[in-house]
Scaffold this motif. Sequence first.
Motif, PDB file in Angstrom:
ATOM      1  N   GLU A 133       0.835  -1.207   0.000  1.00 54.23           N
ATOM      2  CA  GLU A 133       0.000   0.000   0.000  1.00 54.23           C
ATOM      3  C   GLU A 133       0.867   1.255   0.000  1.00 54.23           C
ATOM      4  N   PRO A 139      -3.860  -1.089  -5.412  1.00 60.71           N
ATOM      5  CA  PRO A 139      -4.972  -0.160  -5.661  1.00 60.71           C
ATOM      6  C   PRO A 139      -6.186  -0.447  -4.784  1.00 60.71           C
ATOM      7  N   THR A 140      -6.535  -1.735  -4.657  1.00 62.79           N
ATOM      8  CA  THR A 140      -7.626  -2.170  -3.781  1.00 62.79           C
ATOM      9  C   THR A 140      -7.230  -3.511  -3.172  1.00 62.79           C
ATOM     10  N   ASP A 141      -8.000  -3.960  -2.183  1.00 60.62           N
ATOM     11  CA  ASP A 141      -7.722  -5.267  -1.586  1.00 60.62           C
ATOM     12  C   ASP A 141      -7.821  -6.380  -2.621  1.00 60.62           C
ATOM     13  N   GLU A 142      -8.776  -6.248  -3.542  1.00 61.28           N
ATOM     14  CA  GLU A 142      -8.980  -7.282  -4.554  1.00 61.28           C
ATOM     15  C   GLU A 142      -7.854  -7.288  -5.592  1.00 61.28           C
ATOM     16  N   GLU A 143      -7.261  -6.127  -5.851  1.00 55.35           N
ATOM     17  CA  GLU A 143      -6.221  -6.024  -6.877  1.00 55.35           C
ATOM     18  C   GLU A 143      -4.810  -6.140  -6.307  1.00 55.35           C
ATOM     19  N   ARG A 144      -4.700  -6.266  -4.996  1.00 58.20           N
ATOM     20  CA  ARG A 144      -3.382  -6.342  -4.360  1.00 58.20           C
ATOM     21  C   ARG A 144      -2.633  -7.601  -4.803  1.00 58.20           C
TER      22      ARG A 144
END
Length: 216
Positions: A133, A139-144
């Motif tokens: 982060e 970018p997001t939790d899903e895209e990490r």
Amino acid sequence: MGNWLTIDYSCAPCSPIADNKAEVVKRSCMLRQVSLGKLGLVVGGLITIVGFVAYFIDNPTLNLVGFFYGIPLLLGGLALTAAELKPVPYTQPTSPEVVALRQQQATATQNQVRQDITRYRYGQSAHLDTALERLGLAPTDEERPIVKGVRETQIDGAYGLILEFDSPFVTLEQWQKKQDKMESFFGPGIRIEVTQPTEDEIEIAMIAASSQGTSS
């Protein structure tokens, strides 16, 4: 699959002091590889069963101990298991030569990263989530990107810690743009190399930039 602590232990010099240090390292490794959640479930479950058995055989002392200690341990184990983040596996054995190189050259940050991702963690959504982060790579939790493997190797005579990421949403170009920032973030004494072995996979090589390091 190799285990760095096992190799460390087997390569310890044959002296009483070295043997004692190796035993401490070995026990430390074992503790890091133990799931506190599963331990709580097993111990709490056994004590709770003892409490139930004691209730039916009319043993109030054991019954009280079983319920007073067993149920909280069982509930604590369930809570820890729900918040548990499993260790990242090694994808290849670490040779004795690389272990020796690590002891000579590895920086404190390299050792900390290796130790953190290869043990059970609690209350984190993913390994290195905070670092990603701060680097602008999540970018997001899903895209990490997700660390799916780790290995240790020698790169041009220097100790290298390779982090293997599953990164379908963050491209190679995005990683490369953060290369200087990663060297600053994980430094000093670390050089970063970014490669893409296959589609959706990224490898980050954290390479010791000097022979001065902190052994572990």
